[in-house]
Scaffold this motif. Structure first.
Motif, mmCIF file in Angstrom:
data_model
loop_
_atom_site.group_PDB
_atom_site.id
_atom_site.type_symbol
_atom_site.label_atom_id
_atom_site.label_comp_id
_atom_site.label_asym_id
_atom_site.label_seq_id
_atom_site.Cartn_x
_atom_site.Cartn_y
_atom_site.Cartn_z
ATOM 1 N N UNK A 664 63.645 36.405 63.263
ATOM 2 C CA UNK A 664 65.063 36.094 63.267
ATOM 3 C C UNK A 664 65.854 37.378 63.149
ATOM 4 N N UNK A 665 67.051 37.392 63.715
ATOM 5 C CA UNK A 665 67.914 38.548 63.614
ATOM 6 C C UNK A 665 69.304 38.065 63.232
ATOM 7 N N UNK A 666 70.080 38.956 62.590
ATOM 8 C CA UNK A 666 71.444 38.558 62.233
ATOM 9 C C UNK A 666 72.265 38.312 63.486
ATOM 10 N N UNK A 667 73.053 37.243 63.451
ATOM 11 C CA UNK A 667 73.921 36.906 64.594
ATOM 12 C C UNK A 667 75.316 37.430 64.345
ATOM 13 N N UNK A 668 76.021 37.669 65.417
ATOM 14 C CA UNK A 668 77.396 38.166 65.314
ATOM 15 C C UNK A 668 78.310 36.945 65.117
ATOM 16 N N UNK A 669 78.948 36.880 63.952
ATOM 17 C CA UNK A 669 79.849 35.759 63.619
ATOM 18 C C UNK A 669 81.212 36.362 63.379
ATOM 19 N N UNK A 670 82.155 36.139 64.287
ATOM 20 C CA UNK A 670 83.498 36.713 64.090
ATOM 21 C C UNK A 670 84.138 36.200 62.818
ATOM 22 N N UNK A 671 84.699 37.131 62.047
ATOM 23 C CA UNK A 671 85.417 36.759 60.833
ATOM 24 C C UNK A 671 84.523 36.358 59.687
ATOM 25 N N UNK A 672 83.216 36.602 59.759
ATOM 26 C CA UNK A 672 82.317 36.182 58.686
ATOM 27 C C UNK A 672 82.484 37.112 57.495
ATOM 28 N N UNK A 673 82.374 36.553 56.288
ATOM 29 C CA UNK A 673 82.505 37.338 55.059
ATOM 30 C C UNK A 673 81.191 37.990 54.671
ATOM 31 N N UNK A 674 80.107 37.622 55.384
ATOM 32 C CA UNK A 674 78.773 38.167 55.076
ATOM 33 C C UNK A 674 78.423 39.168 56.178
ATOM 34 N N UNK A 675 78.008 40.341 55.758
ATOM 35 C CA UNK A 675 77.695 41.405 56.721
ATOM 36 C C UNK A 675 76.298 41.197 57.271
#
Length: 902
Positions: A664-675
């Motif tokens: 799994x890899x981190x997904x790009x979530x616009x406006x997310x509070x988690x980096x």
């Protein structure tokens, strides 16, 4: 032997009874070479059998050998004998304790019923038994539509019972001959009852227990209750469900009832206050009307009083007119009496009296004239000579005496004091007394004759009234017969209409239409209680309506439930079409409210699959994450993974070896509070077991769907990944939209079916209403019976009136007989005729006699008076002649003396 000889050798059979109902009923039963009977038939009347005889004559034995034995077929003593005595075995009923070495017998019963086209149908049940001393009893059974004595003969030409093979040949294809009691019971059940085998056996057991003779002396409550319970039909599951549903709805109905009660109390309180206000307002509004009404009533009272006075005055006027008529009549009667009196003999006597008074007056005048002449003569001679003075004086006295006598006679004639001699007066009094008594007797007898005539008229009037009362009584009897015929016809028409209407019922079902018709026919004769057909149809209609209402209530509830489901799916569809992502469904084992309140973003929104991972591995990995609770756990800004208040993965605690960050890899979530770094830290803290290799980390997942979280391990599988990765979520959203659309279509179809089912229920309600409308009207019968009762009352009144008038005739005839006897006795005593014409002739004779007497008595009186006058006149004449002669001599001497003196 010829057929005629064969028929003559068989027992003579009386006229066979036929069925009268459309349900099976026993018609005949019989025994052949059983117990003490060679061949005996017993006929049922309306399905009932009456056996009479002293104790010990075998009434119970006959019943034991027929029913319920012919329905059961078991020859065991505990089933066959009413008292269940095991010593009373079947072989004794055949061999009679050694009287016969071997014997074959039969017991049979015949049932009959009518088909819908009134064609009779028959079913005969029979059991054959053969006993040989020292051997078990052999039995065989038969069920046939042949009638014993008409189509099937159980006795051969030699008057011996048929053996089994002969019976099989005689029955042929018209029935079956069976070997076992079990098959026989099944055949009987199919032919007559069509019950389930368990229920048929339970009913037979109940019959066996109920016919025990000592049941009332030593009843076994448990056995009897168990038998009755087993005999009852099983409950319909639908009924049980309806009862359960009814119990569940009791609380709702209780709350609704409480609410209605409160509303009623509130409305009652309001109405109590409002009624007072309404009374006052109505009294004010009605004051003018009440005043007008009072004036109207007062005017009415005055008008009524005036009408009474008018009626009284009219009555007085009528009385005055009647009195004037009576006075006119009395005046006319007085005038006619006056005319009669004027023409009567008494009036003629008065006229004669007036004539005599006139004659007496003329005699007095003549006497007065004579007296004057004498006085003149005396005055002439008075001066001549004194000697003649005395003579003249005496002459004047004599003339005065004659005048007095004449005057006395005239006065006596005028006063009517002249009478006949005493003997004639007595005779006249006796005659008049006899005439008066005869007239009184005639009048008395005439009154008796008139009384007899009046009594005869009373008898004729009473007889006429009696005949009229008899005619009225006969007319009332004829009307009563017509009313009874109309009531009977109305009752028969009601039963016929009911017979026509029952097959056409759509929803209403009667348990036993024939029994209902029988009760209706009986009710039409008495009208006692409720009308059976209306009551049973009403009960069935209510049951059908209640069933329809329960079904409709269930359908309504289901419609509401499906409507809510449609609303929920429609809301979800709108959200999905608006772009809302589909998340994992909430699990029933986790605290979702606590998760919603915690900080962070769910893991499935922050990650995506690495390249090169197959679809199967993606599905297995997501299944492991979802089942372990990691998929919707929240990732915080500092890189921790939280499940409610518990930390599943802490920041900086990377696992040794393969980690979840490998797949799994981190997904790009616009406006997310988690980096992304925080997401990577979380992924590195969870182990991964590729393929089937075990992972050593405390928290790990595997592409095969297996997982571990601490000491918890498990496995789950799903076909595809739905939540990890934007592509998977988009595909899942599309799939969910398709599922929702399909579900909505299915729900629409189901709602349409429910609507159709409710329409079908409405049609059932309408069918129930139509059945109630089609119910025959019993008002013509009730009106006919009411008319019959009225005619009965009228006939009783006419008979009482006829009796009263008959007694009046008897009294009138008795009164007539008494009056006739009195008339005849008085007529015989008086010698008068007892008829009106004869009495009228006697009265006319008395009148003529009295007229003759009236003419006779005055004539006699005149004759007597004339005779007396003649005698007195003769005497007076002689006296006068003597006086005149003496006075003449004296005058001559005086003249001579005068001459001599001159």
């Amino acid at each position: 032997m010829t057929l005629l000889d064969l028929d003559a050798a068989r027992p003579a059979t009386p006229r066979l009874p036929g069925p009268t109902r459309r349900r099976w009923q026993p018609l005949r039963a019989g025994l052949v070479d059983l117990f003490h009977y060679d061949y005996e038939e017993f006929h049922f009347r309306d399905g009932h059998l009456l056996l009479r005889g002293n104790n010990g004559t075998g009434k119970s034995k006959v019943l034991a050998l027929m029913l319920p034995f012919l329905l059961d077929g078991d020859i065991s003593a505990h089933r066959l004998e009413p008292d269940g005595d095991p010593g009373k075995r079947m072989e004794w009923n055949l061999l009679l304790g050694g009287r016969y070495p071997e014997r074959t017998g039969y017991t049979w019963v015949e049932f009959g019923r009518l088909d819908d086209d009134d064609t009779p149908r028959y079913t005969t049940l029979g059991i054959g038994l053969r006993a040989v001393a020292g051997r078990p009893v052999l039995t065989w059974f038969f069920v046939t539509d042949q009638r014993i004595g008409a189509e099937l003969f159980l006795v051969s030409a030699g008057r011996s019972p048929l053996r089994r093979d002969a019976l099989v040949e005689a029955v042929g294809d018209r029935g079956v001959v069976l070997e076992t009691a079990e098959r026989y019971r099944r055949a009987v059940n199919e032919a007559l009852f069509d019950l389930s085998p368990e229920r048929y056996d339970a009913l037979l057991t109940l019959l066996v227990q109920l016919r025990q003779p000592a049941l009332s002396k030593r009843p076994d409550e448990r056995r009897l209750s168990a038998a009755l319970t087993e005999a009852l039909p099983p409950l319909d599951p639908a009924v049980v469900a309806d009862v359960a549903e009814a119990f569940r709805s009791l609380e709702e109905e209780k709350a609704a009832l409480l609410s209605l009660t409160e509303a009623r109390d509130t409305a009652s309180g309001f109405l109590t206050t409002y009624r007072g206000y309404a009374r006052i307002a109505a009294r004010r509004r009605a004051a003018e009307s009440r005043t007008a009404q009072s004036a109207y009533e007062e005017t009415g009272r005055r008008l009524a009083a005036a009408r009474v006075e008018l009626e009284r005055a009219q009555a007085a006027e009528t009385a005055v007119v009647v009195r004037l008529g009576e006075l006119d009549s009395e005046k006319e009667q007085a005038r006619r009496a006056q005319d009669v009196l004027r023409a009567s003999p008494e009036m003629r006597s008065a006229q004669e009296l007036h004539r005599l008074q006139a004659e007496a007056a003329r005699a007095v005048g003549l006497a007065q004239k004579a007296s004057g002449e004498v006085a003149a003569a005396e005055s002439q001679v008075a001066g001549r000579e004194a000697a003649l003075q005395q003579a003249a004086t005496e002459r004047v006295a004599a003339v005065a005496e004659v005048a007095a006598a004449l005057t006395e006679a005239a006065a006596a004639a005028a006063a009517g004091r002249l009478s006949a001699p005493s003997g004639e007066v007595a005779e006249r009094s006796a005659v008049e007394l006899a005439v008066r008594r005869q007239r009184e007797a005639v009048e008395h007898l005439r009154r008796l004759v008139d009384a007899v005539s009046a009594a005869a008229r009373v008898v004729q009037e009473a007889e006429r009234a009696h005949e009229e009362a008899a005619a009225e009584r006969d007319r009332a009897a004829d009307l009563l017969a017509e009313a009874r015929a109309e009531a009977t016809s109305a009752g028969a028409e009601l039963v016929a209409a009911a017979r026509r209407a029952i097959p056409g019922f759509g929803e209403v079902r009667l348990a036993d239409p024939e029994a209902t018709l029988d009760r209706l026919a009986l009710w039409t004769e008495t009208l006692d209680g409720h009308q059976p057909l209306a009551a049973e149809v009403g009960a069935a209609a209510r049951a059908a309506v209640e069933q329809v209402a329960r079904l409709d209530s269930g359908l309504v509830a289901l419609q509401e439930q499906l409507g809510e489901e449609c609303t929920r799916l429609e809301d979800e569809r709108l959200r999905l079409e608006a772009g809302q992502e589909v998340g994992p469904p909430p699990s029933a084992t986790r605290d979702h409210a606590g998760r919603a309140a915690r900080p962070g973003v769910p893991l499935w929104q922050l990650v995506d699959f690495s390249d090169g991972l197959s679809a199967a591995d993606q599905a297995g990995l997501e299944a492991a994450l979802e089942a372990s609770g990691l998929l919707d756990a929240c990732v915080t800004a500092d890189g921790a993974l939280l499940d409610a208040d518990d930390a599943l993965v802490t920041a900086g605690a990377a696992v040794a070896g393969s980690a979840l960050s490998d797949v799994l890899r981190p997904a790009i979530v616009p406006g997310a509070v988690v980096s992304p770094a925080a997401v990577a830290a979380v992924l590195s803290g969870i182990g991964i077991g590729l393929d089937t290799r075990e992972a050593t980390a405390e928290t790990w997942v595997d592409v095969s769907g297996r997982y571990r979280v601490g000491v918890l391990e498990g496995r789950w599988r799903k076909p595809i990944a739905q939540y990890v990765g934007a592509g998977a979520r988009a595909a899942a959203r599309r799939a969910r939209l398709a599922e929702i659309l399909a579900a909505l279509a299915a729900l629409d179809d189901r709602l349409d079916r429910l609507a159709q089912e409710r329409q079908a229920l409405d049609r059932r309600r309408q069918a129930v209403d139509a059945d109630l409308v089609a119910l025959p009207d019993d008002r013509p019968l009730r009106e006919a019976v009411a008319a019959e009762q009225g005619r009965v009352t009228a006939l009783v009144e006419r008979e009482e009136r006829w009796g009263v008038r008959g007694r009046a005739v008897e009294r009138a005839r008795g009164d007539l007989t008494a009056k006739q006897q009195e008339r005849d006795d008085d007529a015989e005593a008086t010698g008068l005729p007892a008829v009106t014409d004869g009495l009228r002739a006697v009265a006319d004779g008395l009148n003529a006699y009295e007229l003759a007497l009236a003419a006779l008595w005055p004539a006699l009186a005149r004759r007597e008076r004339a005779t007396a006058l003649e005698q007195r006149a003769s005497t007076e004449k002689k006296s006068a002649q003597q006086v005149l002669s003496r006075r003449g001599d004296e005058s001559v001497a005086a003249r001579v003396d005068e001459q001599g003196a001159r």
